[in-house]
Write a protein that holds these residues in place. Structure first.
Motif, short mmCIF file in Angstrom:
data_model
loop_
_atom_site.label_atom_id
_atom_site.label_comp_id
_atom_site.label_asym_id
_atom_site.label_seq_id
_atom_site.Cartn_x
_atom_site.Cartn_y
_atom_site.Cartn_z
N GLN A 62 2.35 1.10 -48.00
CA GLN A 62 3.02 1.02 -46.70
C GLN A 62 4.35 0.29 -46.82
O GLN A 62 5.35 0.72 -46.23
N ASP A 63 4.37 -0.81 -47.59
CA ASP A 63 5.62 -1.54 -47.80
C ASP A 63 6.66 -0.67 -48.50
O ASP A 63 7.84 -0.69 -48.15
N ALA A 98 11.60 2.59 -48.19
CA ALA A 98 12.27 3.87 -48.36
C ALA A 98 12.91 4.33 -47.05
O ALA A 98 14.04 4.85 -47.03
N LEU A 99 12.22 4.11 -45.94
CA LEU A 99 12.79 4.46 -44.64
C LEU A 99 14.01 3.60 -44.31
O LEU A 99 14.97 4.11 -43.74
N GLN A 100 13.94 2.34 -44.67
CA GLN A 100 15.08 1.45 -44.42
C GLN A 100 16.30 1.88 -45.24
O GLN A 100 17.43 1.84 -44.74
N ILE A 101 16.07 2.30 -46.48
CA ILE A 101 17.17 2.79 -47.30
C ILE A 101 17.78 4.03 -46.67
O ILE A 101 19.00 4.18 -46.61
N GLY A 102 16.90 4.90 -46.18
CA GLY A 102 17.38 6.14 -45.53
C GLY A 102 18.17 5.87 -44.27
O GLY A 102 19.15 6.56 -43.97
N ARG A 103 17.80 4.85 -43.54
CA ARG A 103 18.53 4.51 -42.31
C ARG A 103 19.88 3.87 -42.60
O ARG A 103 20.81 4.01 -41.83
N LEU A 111 -1.34 8.62 -52.48
CA LEU A 111 -1.65 7.22 -52.76
C LEU A 111 -2.45 6.60 -51.61
O LEU A 111 -3.47 5.93 -51.83
N LEU A 112 -2.03 6.85 -50.39
CA LEU A 112 -2.76 6.34 -49.23
C LEU A 112 -4.14 7.00 -49.08
O LEU A 112 -5.12 6.33 -48.75
N ARG A 113 -4.22 8.30 -49.35
CA ARG A 113 -5.49 9.00 -49.25
C ARG A 113 -6.49 8.46 -50.26
O ARG A 113 -7.66 8.19 -49.94
N SER A 118 -8.31 -1.95 -53.07
CA SER A 118 -7.91 -0.76 -52.31
C SER A 118 -7.04 -1.14 -51.12
O SER A 118 -6.07 -0.45 -50.80
N ALA A 119 -7.39 -2.24 -50.46
CA ALA A 119 -6.59 -2.70 -49.32
C ALA A 119 -5.19 -3.10 -49.78
O ALA A 119 -4.20 -2.81 -49.09
N GLN A 120 -5.09 -3.74 -50.94
CA GLN A 120 -3.79 -4.16 -51.46
C GLN A 120 -2.94 -2.94 -51.84
O GLN A 120 -1.72 -2.92 -51.59
N VAL A 121 -3.55 -1.93 -52.42
CA VAL A 121 -2.82 -0.70 -52.75
C VAL A 121 -2.28 -0.07 -51.46
O VAL A 121 -1.13 0.38 -51.41
N THR A 122 -3.10 -0.05 -50.42
CA THR A 122 -2.67 0.50 -49.14
C THR A 122 -1.49 -0.28 -48.58
O THR A 122 -0.49 0.30 -48.13
N LYS A 123 -1.58 -1.60 -48.62
CA LYS A 123 -0.48 -2.44 -48.13
C LYS A 123 0.80 -2.21 -48.94
O LYS A 123 1.89 -2.08 -48.38
N ASN A 124 0.67 -2.16 -50.26
CA ASN A 124 1.84 -1.93 -51.12
C ASN A 124 2.47 -0.57 -50.83
O ASN A 124 3.70 -0.45 -50.81
#
Length: 131
Positions: A118-119, A124-129, A6-8, A110-116
């Motif tokens: 990243q969010d 997902a990282l917060q859930i994992g922590r 998605l980021l690529r 494209s910038a909004q897709v990148t931001k979404n």
């Protein structure tokens, strides 16, 4: 599709749309470029987009506009030939402004897709922590 695809893909869109904005800005900046009739007119740049294998987009090349341009009778112009003609570029300002809006909107999307993305990855990282 992997999480980082998605980021690529969005990143490739950012690059292509930036090239499109740059080309249109160059065309608009030169819309009033006048040359003598023994020279080529300013040649507008048109970005050619090409899809990438696996998703995304890239600049496939840049096409150039007509070197003939428009020959205009302007005997008072310092570059006028013996008959009073000069060469103007074949660039339509209305078309270039429409192209600019489309390129800007594509860049913003494209910038909004990148931001979404990243969010989403941060969440997902917060859930994992928290587990």
């Amino acid at each position: 599709m992997s999480a980082f695809d998605l980021l690529r893909i969005a990143g490739s869109g950012l690059g292509m749309h930036q090239a499109w904005v740059d080309a249109v800005a160059h065309n608009i900046a030169n819309v009033n470029t006048v040359r003598s009739t023994d020279q080529e007119a300013f040649r507008a740049q048109y970005v050619i987009a090409r899809s990438q294998a696996g998703g995304g987009v890239e600049v496939g090349g840049v096409a150039l506009g007509d070197p003939t341009g428009r020959v205009v009778h302007d005997p008072q112009h310092p570059l006028a030939d013996a008959e009073g003609y000069v060469r103007h570029p074949e660039v339509d300002m209305a078309s270039q402004m429409a192209q600019l809006i489309m390129a800007q909107r594509g860049y913003q999307a494209s910038a909004q897709v990148t931001k979404n993305a990243q969010d989403m990855y941060t969440s997902a990282l917060q859930i994992g922590r928290g587990a």
